[in-house]
Structures are given as C-alpha cells and as structure tokens.
Design a protein around this motif. Structure first.
Motif, PDB file in Angstrom:
ATOM      1  N   ASN A   1       0.805  -1.225   0.000  1.00  0.00           N
ATOM      2  CA  ASN A   1       0.000   0.000   0.000  1.00  0.00           C
ATOM      3  C   ASN A   1       0.836   1.272   0.000  1.00  0.00           C
ATOM      4  OD1 ASN A   1      -2.791  -0.740  -0.154  1.00  0.00           O
ATOM      5  ND2 ASN A   1      -2.593  -1.643   1.885  1.00  0.00           N
ATOM      6  N   ASN A   2       2.074   1.176   0.427  1.00  0.00           N
ATOM      7  CA  ASN A   2       2.953   2.347   0.367  1.00  0.00           C
ATOM      8  C   ASN A   2       4.308   1.906  -0.175  1.00  0.00           C
ATOM      9  OD1 ASN A   2       4.601   1.409   2.690  1.00  0.00           O
ATOM     10  ND2 ASN A   2       2.771   1.921   3.886  1.00  0.00           N
TER      11      ASN A   2
ATOM     12  N   ASN B   1       7.364   1.837   1.038  1.00  0.00           N
ATOM     13  CA  ASN B   1       8.206   0.983   1.886  1.00  0.00           C
ATOM     14  C   ASN B   1       7.719  -0.462   1.897  1.00  0.00           C
ATOM     15  OD1 ASN B   1      10.048   2.968   2.644  1.00  0.00           O
ATOM     16  ND2 ASN B   1       8.802   3.645   4.378  1.00  0.00           N
TER      17      ASN B   1
ATOM     18  N   ASN C   1       4.807   9.519  -7.623  1.00  0.00           N
ATOM     19  CA  ASN C   1       4.552   9.388  -6.187  1.00  0.00           C
ATOM     20  C   ASN C   1       3.812   8.076  -5.999  1.00  0.00           C
ATOM     21  OD1 ASN C   1       3.465   9.432  -3.575  1.00  0.00           O
ATOM     22  ND2 ASN C   1       3.225  11.653  -3.581  1.00  0.00           N
ATOM     23  N   TYR C   2       4.462   7.098  -5.409  1.00  0.00           N
ATOM     24  CA  TYR C   2       3.873   5.758  -5.341  1.00  0.00           C
ATOM     25  C   TYR C   2       2.494   5.759  -4.703  1.00  0.00           C
ATOM     26  CZ  TYR C   2       3.257   0.804  -4.405  1.00  0.00           C
ATOM     27  OH  TYR C   2       2.741  -0.472  -4.362  1.00  0.00           O
ATOM     28  N   SER C   3       2.305   6.484  -3.635  1.00  0.00           N
ATOM     29  CA  SER C   3       1.042   6.456  -2.883  1.00  0.00           C
ATOM     30  C   SER C   3      -0.142   6.984  -3.692  1.00  0.00           C
ATOM     31  CB  SER C   3       1.183   7.265  -1.591  1.00  0.00           C
ATOM     32  OG  SER C   3       2.155   6.674  -0.751  1.00  0.00           O
ATOM     33  N   THR C   4       0.132   7.885  -4.634  1.00  0.00           N
ATOM     34  CA  THR C   4      -0.954   8.475  -5.427  1.00  0.00           C
ATOM     35  C   THR C   4      -0.862   8.077  -6.896  1.00  0.00           C
ATOM     36  OG1 THR C   4       0.329  10.503  -5.785  1.00  0.00           O
ATOM     37  CG2 THR C   4      -1.167  10.450  -3.877  1.00  0.00           C
TER      38      THR C   4
END
Length: 255
Positions: free
Chosen positions: A201-202, A204, A229-232
């Motif tokens: 999910n993030n 890391n 940006n991985y999270s978005t």
C-alpha cells in the motif's frame, strides 16, 4: 427474490417457439397461413437468442437509490465500453459498469427491443476490461478460493500488482445526505508473486514485499526521475513502476 429475474427461462421459450413455428409452417402449407405471423415468431426468437446464453446467464440488476449521495461504481455514472471473458470466450463492445459495492459487473444490453440491465454471473467471469483496465476473478488468481472477487491486475509479469477496490454504504443521515451515502473509494494494493499476496500500500511495504530482491535506492531514484509518487500513482504509473522492478530482477537473475 422478486427483484431477481433469472433468464434461464429462455431455453424453455426456445423449445416452445421452435415447436410453434413448426406447427405454423405446417399450417401455412395446408391453409396458406400468414407469413407475417411466422415472421413475428422468428423475430421474437432472434431477439431472445441473439445474445449468448453465457453472457446473460445472470439476473436483473437493481439500480441504486438515486437519492443516496455518491455512487457505488468504481468509475463514473456513465456506461463504458468493455470486454468480458467467460469460460475463455471473449465478448467485445459491451456497455458495462463495475458496481464495487455489490461486487458485480453490470451489463447494459437489449432483449426483445428493450434495454435490460443485468448482473453478469460472476462465477462464470474469468476477467473483464473496463476503461482499458483489466480486472481478474479471484478464483483465477488463487487456488481454493471460494470468494468471487475482482482485482485490478497491473501487468501479467512474474511480479505484478493487484488492487482491490472497496466502497460501503454509510448510514449517515443528515441534511446533506438524508438517505445515507456511499463511502469514498478505498483501495488495497498488493504485490502478487507465486500465488501469494503481500501488502504494497505504500512505497516501503512495496519494496519490502520483494524480500531484498530489489535495491531500494534504485526504485526511489527511478520514481524521482519520472516524477512518480507511489502512494498516489495511477494504474498506468504503477504499471511503469512494476515493469521497471521486473526488469531489474530479470537482469539480476541473468548475471
């Protein structure tokens, strides 16, 4: 339930129409029966049997209460062109919606000159495309899977990302939503490899899921260079990220 009308009756109707047409043709030969009458029955038969049984072997879809705030669909309220794969067979140029609240693929089709909204039998669906994004049935992905859930699959490489989307109905009754509302979209991202899922999910957790098979600095540098940006990240951006990671691992394995 009274709202769920099964379409398996079509097989019985076929038998009836076939027999009835045979009788009418015989009557026509003997009594000059109207060709128009026979033609009408042929038209009815074609209307009901112009669509493959597998595709519409579901039930009537009950539209959500329009008074509820929000939407149960993954995308917007409009219909999208899509493709469904059922038992290895491809059905193209379909009008679809993906109701993630009820986990159903909704088909907008015509039967007997009337628009029908059908919940396609998900136990038969292998996968489907909507908005050029692929969703795969969990029974195809996992062994001994009893649930029928759909995951968006990002690439079909050795390591791939699977995304499970979710919405729920919230009993939030106030002046803005007197009939309740649908929640905002939630997504759960996992790294899929050798039949197992690991949280991604993030950034890391994504890197950790590779179990030291990929260099953390390389991935972070790649994201920075490409402005990701991985999270978005969008599905297309995630596709580029996971493809890059698969390429690194493939090169390492060759050396």
């Amino acid at each position: 339930m009274k709202d769920l009308f099964r379409f398996n009756f079509r097989k019985y109707l076929a038998l009836f129409i076939t027999i009835h047409i045979s009788v009418l043709l015989s009557a026509q030969a003997q009594n000059n029966y109207s060709v128009n009458s026979v033609g009408e029955l042929v038209k009815i038969s074609n209307d009901y049997y112009g669509i493959d049984d597998e595709l519409i072997n579901g039930c009537v879809y009950q539209m959500p209460d329009y008074r509820v705030m929000g939407s149960p669909y993954l995308f917007n309220e409009s219909w999208s062109k899509g493709i469904i794969f059922i038992n290895g067979k491809k059905y193209s140029d379909l009008l679809l919606k993906y109701d993630i609240l009820n986990e159903v693929v909704v088909l907008n089709t015509q039967i007997n000159d009337y628009n029908r909204l059908l919940s396609v039998n998900k136990s038969q669906i292998d996968s489907f495309y909507i908005e050029n994004r692929l969703f795969v049935n969990s029974r195809v992905l996992f062994q001994n899977q009893n649930d029928q859930l759909f995951y968006e699959q990002i690439t079909n490489q050795d390591y791939r990302l699977l995304i499970k989307y979710k919405k729920v109905f919230l009993k939030t009754y106030n002046n803005l939503s007197p009939y309740g509302r649908f929640s905002s979209l939630k997504k759960d991202v996992s790294l899929f490899h050798n039949g197992t899922l690991q949280n991604a999910n993030n950034l890391n957790s994504f890197i950790k899921a590779f179990n030291d098979k990929i260099d953390k600095k390389k991935v972070k540098t790649y994201l920075k260079q490409n402005g990701f940006n991985y999270s978005t990240a969008t599905s297309n951006e995630l596709k580029e990220i996971i493809t890059y990671c698969n390429t690194i691992i493939s090169i390492q394995n060759e050396n």
